[in-house]
Enzyme design. Structure first.
Site, mmCIF file in Angstrom:
data_model
loop_
_atom_site.group_PDB
_atom_site.id
_atom_site.type_symbol
_atom_site.label_atom_id
_atom_site.label_comp_id
_atom_site.label_asym_id
_atom_site.label_seq_id
_atom_site.Cartn_x
_atom_site.Cartn_y
_atom_site.Cartn_z
ATOM 1 N N HIS A 4 -1.632 7.843 -2.335
ATOM 2 C CA HIS A 4 -0.488 7.357 -2.029
ATOM 3 C C HIS A 4 0.210 7.947 -1.003
ATOM 4 O O HIS A 4 0.520 9.221 -0.734
ATOM 5 C CB HIS A 4 0.374 7.052 -3.234
ATOM 6 C CG HIS A 4 1.637 6.098 -2.975
ATOM 7 N ND1 HIS A 4 2.681 6.490 -2.502
ATOM 8 C CD2 HIS A 4 1.748 4.693 -3.183
ATOM 9 C CE1 HIS A 4 3.485 5.490 -2.110
ATOM 10 N NE2 HIS A 4 2.836 4.509 -2.494
ATOM 11 N N GLU B 113 -2.141 0.308 2.637
ATOM 12 C CA GLU B 113 -0.452 0.430 2.744
ATOM 13 C C GLU B 113 -0.094 1.276 4.130
ATOM 14 O O GLU B 113 0.172 2.545 4.068
ATOM 15 C CB GLU B 113 0.073 1.333 1.637
ATOM 16 C CG GLU B 113 -0.317 0.611 0.249
ATOM 17 C CD GLU B 113 0.606 0.902 -0.786
ATOM 18 O OE1 GLU B 113 1.257 0.119 -1.307
ATOM 19 O OE2 GLU B 113 0.798 2.171 -1.245
HETATM 20 P P1 PGA Z 1 7.228 -0.888 -1.890
HETATM 21 O O1 PGA Z 1 6.413 0.222 -2.118
HETATM 22 O O2 PGA Z 1 6.703 -2.400 -2.332
HETATM 23 O O3 PGA Z 1 8.437 -0.535 -2.478
HETATM 24 O O4 PGA Z 1 7.512 -1.096 -0.283
HETATM 25 C C1 PGA Z 1 4.749 -0.054 -2.057
HETATM 26 C C2 PGA Z 1 4.276 1.312 -2.324
HETATM 27 O O5 PGA Z 1 4.812 2.342 -2.245
HETATM 28 O O6 PGA Z 1 3.044 1.145 -2.886
#
Ligand code: PGA
Length: 259
Positions: free
Chosen positions: A98, A170
């Site tokens: 992450h 992401e």
């Molecule tokens: P968010 O977080 O949807 O609050 O932007 C996404 C993540 O960190 O996976």
């Protein structure tokens, strides 16, 4: 073969065990199981036991994930948790790489490779997060960054273990309250790069690896991502932290999903 829709949330450093258990029970009561869908939740380590106990007691098919893991099975690693410990609780998957682990806690790709290998060897599913920073995007190296992250994280992974893998794209610049939401036009080409990087490395079976999108997803924009050809689901943060938000985002993503 159609790829299932995969949806869930990472609670980050939020929720007590009682709060996670209540959330899990309520979500399970509102989302009917389907063979073409996998839902998951990723609460803090300290909530895992309460939630896995509920899943076993009520036979709830929602995957339960941990937010991180060490690569060693055991040893002198204060503050760390291993695949062996997670499996003993009945955990289904582990989120690795992450952006907050990479950025705030300096996790590098070679370490992630060791973690991915350890998780697979233990039989744990891996949700591997990849994504470029705002700076990398500005320099025009988003595709290269994501391909490099994937190639190193999956280095030496046997093809037989690929069924345990999902990847979440992401972009770091889109995550959290300070992030700028990505557009489907930002996401589509990188999702295609993810799919082709895995296929180049593993052959056609690599095309079955689910690719999720995450970063400022909410019920209004969820469908714009799941409608993309190479996106198979969502990794949601803030929008999934209430039961209503989880269910609404799940439904919006599912309604637009095409595998
Ligand atoms: P968010 O977080 O949807 O609050 O932007 C996404 C993540 O960190 O996976």
């Amino acid at each position: 073969m159609g790829r299932p829709y995969i949806f869930g949330t990472n609670f980050k450093m939020n929720q007590t065990p009682a709060e996670s258990a209540a959330f899990f029970e309520q979500v399970a009561a509102r989302i009917a199981p389907r063979s073409d869908v996998h839902c998951y939740i990723i609460p803090p380590y300290t909530s895992l036991q309460a939630v896995t106990e509920l899943a076993r007691r009520d036979n709830i098919p929602i995957w339960i994930g941990a937010q991180n893991m060490h690569w060693a099975p055991e040893g002198a690693y204060t503050g760390e948790i291993s695949a062996r410990i997670l499996l003993a609780l009945g955990v289904d998957l582990v989120l690795l790489g992450h952006a907050e682990r990479r950025g705030l806690f300096h996790e590098g790709d070679p370490e992630l490779n060791r973690k991915v290998q350890a998780a697979f060897a233990a039989g744990l599913r891996v949700l591997l997060a990849v994504g470029e920073t705002g700076e990398e995007r500005q320099y025009g190296v988003s595709a290269e960054t994501v391909a490099r992250q994937l190639k190193i994280a999956l280095y030496d992974v046997p093809v037989e273990q690929l069924a345990l893998l999902s990847v979440a794209y992401e972009p770091v610049w889109s995550i959290g309250a300070g992030g700028t939401p990505a557009s489907p036009d930002d996401v589509a080409p990188i999702a295609t790069v993810i799919r082709s990087t895995i296929a180049d490395r593993f052959g056609d079976v690599g095309r079955q690896v689910p690719v999720l999108y995450g970063g400022s997803v909410n019920p209004s924009n969820a469908g714009s991502f799941t409608a993309l050809e190479d996106i198979d689901g969502l990794l949601v943060g803030r929008s999934g932290w209430t039961v209503d938000g989880y269910v609404a985002t799940y439904e919006a993503g599912l309604a637009a999903y095409s595998d």
